[in-house]
Design a protein around this motif. Structure first.
Motif, PDB file in Angstrom:
ATOM      1  N   ARG A 166      81.320  52.800  22.298  1.00 58.75           N
ATOM      2  CA  ARG A 166      82.211  53.334  23.350  1.00 58.75           C
ATOM      3  C   ARG A 166      81.681  52.953  24.740  1.00 58.75           C
ATOM      4  O   ARG A 166      82.446  52.642  25.643  1.00 58.75           O
ATOM      5  CB  ARG A 166      82.322  54.866  23.252  1.00 58.75           C
ATOM      6  CG  ARG A 166      82.804  55.338  21.901  1.00 58.75           C
ATOM      7  CD  ARG A 166      84.291  55.580  21.861  1.00 58.75           C
ATOM      8  NE  ARG A 166      84.690  56.711  22.671  1.00 58.75           N
ATOM      9  CZ  ARG A 166      85.877  56.811  23.262  1.00 58.75           C
ATOM     10  NH1 ARG A 166      86.744  55.826  23.169  1.00 58.75           N
ATOM     11  NH2 ARG A 166      86.181  57.893  23.958  1.00 58.75           N
TER      12      ARG A 166
ATOM     13  N   TYR B   9      87.289  58.328  27.992  1.00 60.91           N
ATOM     14  CA  TYR B   9      85.849  58.406  27.711  1.00 60.91           C
ATOM     15  C   TYR B   9      85.210  59.651  28.344  1.00 60.91           C
ATOM     16  O   TYR B   9      84.044  59.925  28.120  1.00 60.91           O
ATOM     17  CB  TYR B   9      85.139  57.151  28.243  1.00 60.91           C
ATOM     18  CG  TYR B   9      85.757  55.873  27.711  1.00 60.91           C
ATOM     19  CD1 TYR B   9      85.303  55.318  26.514  1.00 60.91           C
ATOM     20  CD2 TYR B   9      86.807  55.251  28.385  1.00 60.91           C
ATOM     21  CE1 TYR B   9      85.879  54.164  26.006  1.00 60.91           C
ATOM     22  CE2 TYR B   9      87.387  54.095  27.889  1.00 60.91           C
ATOM     23  CZ  TYR B   9      86.930  53.554  26.699  1.00 60.91           C
ATOM     24  OH  TYR B   9      87.510  52.421  26.188  1.00 60.91           O
TER      25      TYR B   9
ATOM     26  N   VAL C 182      79.635  59.732  26.764  1.00 62.87           N
ATOM     27  CA  VAL C 182      79.709  58.855  25.579  1.00 62.87           C
ATOM     28  C   VAL C 182      78.362  58.168  25.286  1.00 62.87           C
ATOM     29  O   VAL C 182      78.305  57.236  24.491  1.00 62.87           O
ATOM     30  CB  VAL C 182      80.827  57.783  25.744  1.00 62.87           C
ATOM     31  CG1 VAL C 182      82.196  58.428  25.743  1.00 62.87           C
ATOM     32  CG2 VAL C 182      80.624  56.932  27.009  1.00 62.87           C
TER      33      VAL C 182
END
Ligand SMILES: C[S@@+](CC[C@H](N)C(=O)[O-])C[C@H]1O[C@@H](n2cnc3c(N)ncnc32)[C@H](O)[C@@H]1O
Length: 278
Positions: free
Chosen positions: A243, A170, A237
């Protein structure tokens, strides 16, 4: 890539500015003082710091190791890429009745002469400089022959090592040529970095017990508010709610998988000391 960032010196400066901004996010001094304050005294004791020693704490942050070294009677320089963290360190040092020198410095290019310190220490600090060999070379260079290098680093297998592995998909991609921080928690890796320039290497895996977060989301929310690398990962993100939710779940799962009961987790680190060859 612009002509400016194509220059390796400019590119490194830009990278370090990014790292500095990341560590200034949130409230790292809270993490240092509320969760892991015991690491500094552990390192100071393991390194045998004594009255009058000239000690350098590299990537010192708010002085988690530097201040206990000063309390042990050493003459201490606390250095870090992120001088924003010194303010809290200065306050804590004043409250505890010790004086230190605070110096802004990149661990990969320390502004000190060769052989300058009796001991060079770093607690979960130098592991975050991206170029491991350059950093190790600097630690050895500024330590006097016969002096001590003392390090505490999160292990790759331990909780914080797993935290970085969990955040990685991420997070912004690491810059080319950089190495993962928790590698510094691998004894063989550190022995190779320090090489034949040191002797009497002693290494031990230890843990710090964290019992501050009875619920998994307690850890997640605390780190999202206070810990620069976690804040930066969530920012990366932020425009993708799915996410963000996935990362929330991944962090909660990580906490659950390490929970020893009642939210207690032991964060594993490598404590390593070595002597620079005389
Ligand atoms: C997890 S904190 C540890 C701080 C402190 N040693 C402690 O025990 O709490 C990591 C520190 O590394 C510093 N740092 C990151 N990259 C660095 C670099 N290239 N040179 C010097 N310090 C760096 C950050 O600014 C931050 O203070």
């Amino acid at each position: 890539m612009t002509a400016q960032t194509a220059d390796p010196v400019d590119a490194d400066r830009a990278l370090k500015a990014k790292h500095r901004a990341m560590w200034a996010l949130g409230n790292y001094p809270a993490v240092a003082t509320e969760l892991i304050s015991e690491l500094g005294p552990v390192l100071v004791e393991a390194a045998g710091i004594a009255t009058g020693d000239r000690v350098l704490d590299v990537a010192a942050g708010p002085g988690n190791t530097a201040i206990p070294a000063a309390l042990a009677g050493a003459r201490v320089v606390a250095s870090d890429l992120t001088p924003e963290l010194f303010e809290r360190g200065r306050q804590d040092a004043a409250e505890r009745g010790v004086e230190l020198e605070w110096v802004e410095a990149d661990a990969e290019s320390l502004p000190f002469p060769d052989d300058d310190f009796d001991a060079v220490l770093s607690s979960v600090g130098v592991m975050f400089a991206p170029h491991h060999q350059a950093t190790a070379d600097e630690l050895v260079r500024v330590c006097r022959p016969g002096g001590t290098i003392g390090l505490i680093n999160w292990t790759p297998e331990g909780f914080i090592g797993r935290l970085f592995a969990t955040m990685k998909p991420y997070a912004p991609p690491p810059p080319p040529g950089s190495q993962p921080p928790p590698l510094w928690g691998n004894e063989d890796h550190v022995r190779t970095l320090l090489g034949a320039r040191v002797t009497d290497v002693a290494a031990e895996r230890k843990t710090v017990r964290i019992d501050h977060f009875p619920e998994p989301d307690g850890f997640r929310e605390y780190f999202k508010a206070n810990y620069g690398p976690t804040i930066a990962t969530y920012r990366f993100v932020a425009d993708e709610p799915d996410r963000v939710a996935e990362l929330d779940r991944a962090l909660d799962d990580l906490v659950r998988s390490h929970d020893l009961g009642g939210g207690v987790i032991e964060w594993e680190y490598l404590l390593l000391t070595a002597r620079k060859r005389a």
